[in-house]
Design an enzyme around this catalytic site. Sequence first.
Site, PDB file in Angstrom:
ATOM      1  N   GLU A  83       4.388  -6.607   1.888  1.00 28.70           N
ATOM      2  CA  GLU A  83       4.142  -6.878   0.486  1.00 28.70           C
ATOM      3  C   GLU A  83       4.063  -5.563  -0.469  1.00 28.70           C
ATOM      4  O   GLU A  83       2.964  -5.414  -1.105  1.00 28.70           O
ATOM      5  CB  GLU A  83       2.526  -7.477   0.489  1.00 28.70           C
ATOM      6  CG  GLU A  83       2.609  -8.900   1.084  1.00 28.70           C
ATOM      7  CD  GLU A  83       1.234  -9.411   1.011  1.00 28.70           C
ATOM      8  OE1 GLU A  83       1.082 -10.439   0.924  1.00 28.70           O
ATOM      9  OE2 GLU A  83       0.155  -8.444   1.136  1.00 28.70           O
ATOM     10  N   PRO A  84       4.887  -4.943  -0.641  1.00 31.45           N
ATOM     11  CA  PRO A  84       4.817  -3.737  -1.694  1.00 31.45           C
ATOM     12  C   PRO A  84       4.696  -4.285  -3.111  1.00 31.45           C
ATOM     13  O   PRO A  84       5.588  -5.069  -3.225  1.00 31.45           O
ATOM     14  CB  PRO A  84       6.205  -2.980  -1.345  1.00 31.45           C
ATOM     15  CG  PRO A  84       7.084  -3.839  -1.059  1.00 31.45           C
ATOM     16  CD  PRO A  84       6.370  -5.066  -0.143  1.00 31.45           C
ATOM     17  N   GLY A  85       3.923  -3.451  -3.683  1.00 31.70           N
ATOM     18  CA  GLY A  85       3.701  -3.718  -5.188  1.00 31.70           C
ATOM     19  C   GLY A  85       4.138  -2.305  -5.958  1.00 31.70           C
ATOM     20  O   GLY A  85       5.404  -2.278  -6.532  1.00 31.70           O
ATOM     21  N   ARG A  86       2.970  -1.705  -5.815  1.00 32.11           N
ATOM     22  CA  ARG A  86       3.461  -0.399  -6.631  1.00 32.11           C
ATOM     23  C   ARG A  86       4.692   0.399  -6.341  1.00 32.11           C
ATOM     24  O   ARG A  86       5.439   0.817  -7.305  1.00 32.11           O
ATOM     25  CB  ARG A  86       2.180   0.767  -6.007  1.00 32.11           C
ATOM     26  CG  ARG A  86       2.209   2.029  -7.042  1.00 32.11           C
ATOM     27  CD  ARG A  86       1.369   3.112  -6.210  1.00 32.11           C
ATOM     28  NE  ARG A  86       0.060   2.398  -5.995  1.00 32.11           N
ATOM     29  CZ  ARG A  86      -1.063   2.415  -6.616  1.00 32.11           C
ATOM     30  NH1 ARG A  86      -1.065   2.995  -8.009  1.00 32.11           N
ATOM     31  NH2 ARG A  86      -1.903   1.968  -6.346  1.00 32.11           N
ATOM     32  N   CYS A 119     -12.642   4.264 -28.312  1.00 30.32           N
ATOM     33  CA  CYS A 119     -14.178   5.187 -28.507  1.00 30.32           C
ATOM     34  C   CYS A 119     -14.672   5.233 -27.004  1.00 30.32           C
ATOM     35  O   CYS A 119     -15.731   4.607 -26.730  1.00 30.32           O
ATOM     36  CB  CYS A 119     -15.017   4.250 -29.341  1.00 30.32           C
ATOM     37  SG  CYS A 119     -14.254   4.295 -30.898  1.00 30.32           S
ATOM     38  N   GLU A 120     -14.353   6.023 -26.190  1.00 31.34           N
ATOM     39  CA  GLU A 120     -14.779   6.407 -24.784  1.00 31.34           C
ATOM     40  C   GLU A 120     -14.328   7.899 -24.646  1.00 31.34           C
ATOM     41  O   GLU A 120     -13.251   8.054 -24.585  1.00 31.34           O
ATOM     42  CB  GLU A 120     -13.930   5.563 -23.889  1.00 31.34           C
ATOM     43  CG  GLU A 120     -14.304   3.885 -23.880  1.00 31.34           C
ATOM     44  CD  GLU A 120     -15.501   3.774 -23.074  1.00 31.34           C
ATOM     45  OE1 GLU A 120     -15.876   4.569 -22.176  1.00 31.34           O
ATOM     46  OE2 GLU A 120     -15.953   2.692 -23.414  1.00 31.34           O
ATOM     47  N   TYR A 136      -9.527   5.749 -11.786  1.00 34.73           N
ATOM     48  CA  TYR A 136      -9.255   6.018 -10.448  1.00 34.73           C
ATOM     49  C   TYR A 136      -8.951   7.680 -10.549  1.00 34.73           C
ATOM     50  O   TYR A 136      -8.280   8.218  -9.632  1.00 34.73           O
ATOM     51  CB  TYR A 136      -8.028   5.454  -9.795  1.00 34.73           C
ATOM     52  CG  TYR A 136      -7.854   3.731  -9.945  1.00 34.73           C
ATOM     53  CD1 TYR A 136      -8.760   3.078  -9.166  1.00 34.73           C
ATOM     54  CD2 TYR A 136      -7.034   3.280 -10.584  1.00 34.73           C
ATOM     55  CE1 TYR A 136      -8.876   1.861  -9.096  1.00 34.73           C
ATOM     56  CE2 TYR A 136      -6.885   1.942 -10.583  1.00 34.73           C
ATOM     57  CZ  TYR A 136      -7.716   1.362  -9.805  1.00 34.73           C
ATOM     58  OH  TYR A 136      -7.719  -0.168 -10.053  1.00 34.73           O
ATOM     59  N   TYR A 149       0.282  -1.613 -12.207  1.00 35.29           N
ATOM     60  CA  TYR A 149      -1.198  -1.657 -12.569  1.00 35.29           C
ATOM     61  C   TYR A 149      -1.410  -0.828 -14.083  1.00 35.29           C
ATOM     62  O   TYR A 149      -2.480  -0.225 -14.025  1.00 35.29           O
ATOM     63  CB  TYR A 149      -1.732  -0.962 -11.357  1.00 35.29           C
ATOM     64  CG  TYR A 149      -1.620  -1.608 -10.217  1.00 35.29           C
ATOM     65  CD1 TYR A 149      -1.824  -2.809  -9.641  1.00 35.29           C
ATOM     66  CD2 TYR A 149      -0.859  -0.919  -9.118  1.00 35.29           C
ATOM     67  CE1 TYR A 149      -1.823  -3.441  -8.409  1.00 35.29           C
ATOM     68  CE2 TYR A 149      -0.726  -1.629  -7.857  1.00 35.29           C
ATOM     69  CZ  TYR A 149      -1.237  -2.859  -7.719  1.00 35.29           C
ATOM     70  OH  TYR A 149      -0.822  -3.333  -6.528  1.00 35.29           O
ATOM     71  N   GLY A 157       0.895  -1.341  -0.195  1.00 36.92           N
ATOM     72  CA  GLY A 157      -0.108   0.047   0.106  1.00 36.92           C
ATOM     73  C   GLY A 157       0.717   1.354   0.011  1.00 36.92           C
ATOM     74  O   GLY A 157       0.204   2.334  -0.210  1.00 36.92           O
TER      75      GLY A 157
HETATM   76  N1  LLP Z   1      -1.060  -7.231  -0.509  1.00 33.63           N
HETATM   77  C1  LLP Z   1      -2.261  -7.442  -0.802  1.00 33.63           C
HETATM   78  C2  LLP Z   1      -2.902  -8.472  -0.277  1.00 33.63           C
HETATM   79  C3  LLP Z   1      -3.102  -6.661  -1.907  1.00 33.63           C
HETATM   80  O1  LLP Z   1      -4.245  -6.677  -2.127  1.00 33.63           O
HETATM   81  C4  LLP Z   1      -2.206  -5.560  -2.678  1.00 33.63           C
HETATM   82  C5  LLP Z   1      -2.852  -4.763  -3.723  1.00 33.63           C
HETATM   83  C6  LLP Z   1      -0.979  -5.390  -2.275  1.00 33.63           C
HETATM   84  C7  LLP Z   1      -0.382  -6.188  -1.344  1.00 33.63           C
HETATM   85  C8  LLP Z   1      -0.181  -4.269  -2.885  1.00 33.63           C
HETATM   86  O2  LLP Z   1      -0.547  -3.315  -2.704  1.00 33.63           O
HETATM   87  P1  LLP Z   1       0.382  -1.890  -3.364  1.00 33.63           P
HETATM   88  O3  LLP Z   1       1.738  -1.950  -2.559  1.00 33.63           O
HETATM   89  O4  LLP Z   1       0.695  -2.151  -4.850  1.00 33.63           O
HETATM   90  O5  LLP Z   1      -0.233  -0.605  -2.978  1.00 33.63           O
HETATM   91  N2  LLP Z   1      -5.104  -1.510  -9.370  1.00 33.63           N
HETATM   92  C9  LLP Z   1      -5.050  -0.356  -8.110  1.00 33.63           C
HETATM   93  C10 LLP Z   1      -4.236  -1.262  -7.017  1.00 33.63           C
HETATM   94  C11 LLP Z   1      -4.936  -2.332  -6.544  1.00 33.63           C
HETATM   95  C12 LLP Z   1      -4.264  -2.876  -5.458  1.00 33.63           C
HETATM   96  C13 LLP Z   1      -4.819  -4.021  -4.838  1.00 33.63           C
HETATM   97  N3  LLP Z   1      -4.174  -4.969  -3.913  1.00 33.63           N
HETATM   98  C14 LLP Z   1      -4.454   0.784  -9.082  1.00 33.63           C
HETATM   99  O6  LLP Z   1      -3.993   0.900 -10.105  1.00 33.63           O
HETATM  100  O7  LLP Z   1      -4.115   1.688  -8.260  1.00 33.63           O
END
Ligand code: LLP
Length: 427
Positions: A280-283, A351-352, A324, A380, A238
């Site tokens: 658990e970082p993603g973004r 076409c949106e 978003y 994402y 997050g």
């Molecule tokens: N762990 C869990 C269980 C999650 O559901 C998520 C993201 C993460 C970790 C990683 O979150 P992050 O560090 O990336 O914020 N499509 C949306 C984001 C959806 C995130 C869903 N879960 C966007 O483009 O902003």
Amino acid sequence: MTVQDNILYFAGCNTQELAKTYGTPLILISEDAIAKKTDEIHRDFTDKYDHVRAVYASKAFLNSAMCKIIERAGLGLDVVSGGELYVAQHAGFPMDQIIFHGNNKSVSELKEAIENGVGRIVVDNFSELELVCALSKQMDTPANLLFRITPGIKSDTHAYISTADKDSKFGFPLHSVPSAFEFAKKYENITVMGLHFHVGSQLQSPQSHLDALDVILKLMSQLIESGHPIYELNTGGGYGVKYTDIDEEMQLATFTAPIMDRIEAWSLDTGHKRPLVIIEPGRWLIANAGLTLYTVGSSKSIPQVRDYIAVDGGIPDNIRPALYTAKYRAVIANKMNCPAEKTVTIAGKCCESGDILIRDITLPEAERGDLLAVFGTGAYTESMSSNYNLLPRPAVVLVGDKGAFLIKRRETYEDLTRRDVLPPHLK
Ligand code: LLP
């Protein structure tokens, strides 16, 4: 990012040359930018604290090359579907380093997870718990679980990416957690290793993590005191990133230091051993390692209203602005030394009416054939891409000091009909 002869260089590579070689829209991923983030994870988290673990949330962006990068960086992988699990397996990612999430895993996904010995299955609700327990018994194979808990707190982010409110589709409501532990106890093959929570995404401060910890740590004490040991606490991801000039650049420690302090204080106060802490970082790891190149096509001016320029992608390669109202920063990659003197709105080619990539950005005068570079598109975008209007998905190129390498080829028109089947009466 550097500039040479009016051209944007990304991770040392000439963006104009890359666009010529691979076409546009094109997603570039900087290997060095990822390495900077994984180094920061080690410096400020895994090497700094004992008994912690970091996994990459692969939903942000995953393919075979990315699996290898994450594995070599010594991180685990969070997957959320049989598809992500398959890609990881295909890349030879160690299964015991995988955490399997999802609020509605299918029977076959759960079987694949159990059969392959994924490290942790994060059970999201009671009905899934019944299913996992029954399957692992039937398969006579052990499974290590975490329970995802809904802490029931608000997060300061877009409603669609806020996940910890009481009324969330994710996780066990607090009241049901003790009975979930009691239920799991009856199954020999099942070990409940601990708890998981994820409060939301693109967060600008650690406040929601801390609010969630107030609830979760209290719950942990109750569980431990009633005979349910908690070996692990997964605090989700997050962490927000800087997309535009108004955003702050976020250090990992902005989030992890207060999270760790709070958990360690709980341990001292209660005398309970601190569990293994997982992040658990993603973004945060991948967003700013990415850049998308588009070619400028049509433009039009509506006097006293707005000037538009249109590019050769849009919603199919980046749905985030439409979904978003996400904001991005961009430049004209072949006019880096030209003065930015025209405010335009950048439209996609779908076409949106909502297919607007960036509203009101000031750029040098753009003409057909110019190259638009949009920053921060590593997370994402490709992973949420579609074939809407049957636009082929872009190629992805990994760039860095080793050179430029195609890591995902562009979809072709043939790909667009590959899954079509004609019934006999239409042949
Ligand atoms: N762990 C869990 C269980 C999650 O559901 C998520 C993201 C993460 C970790 C990683 O979150 P992050 O560090 O990336 O914020 N499509 C949306 C984001 C959806 C995130 C869903 N879960 C966007 O483009 O902003």
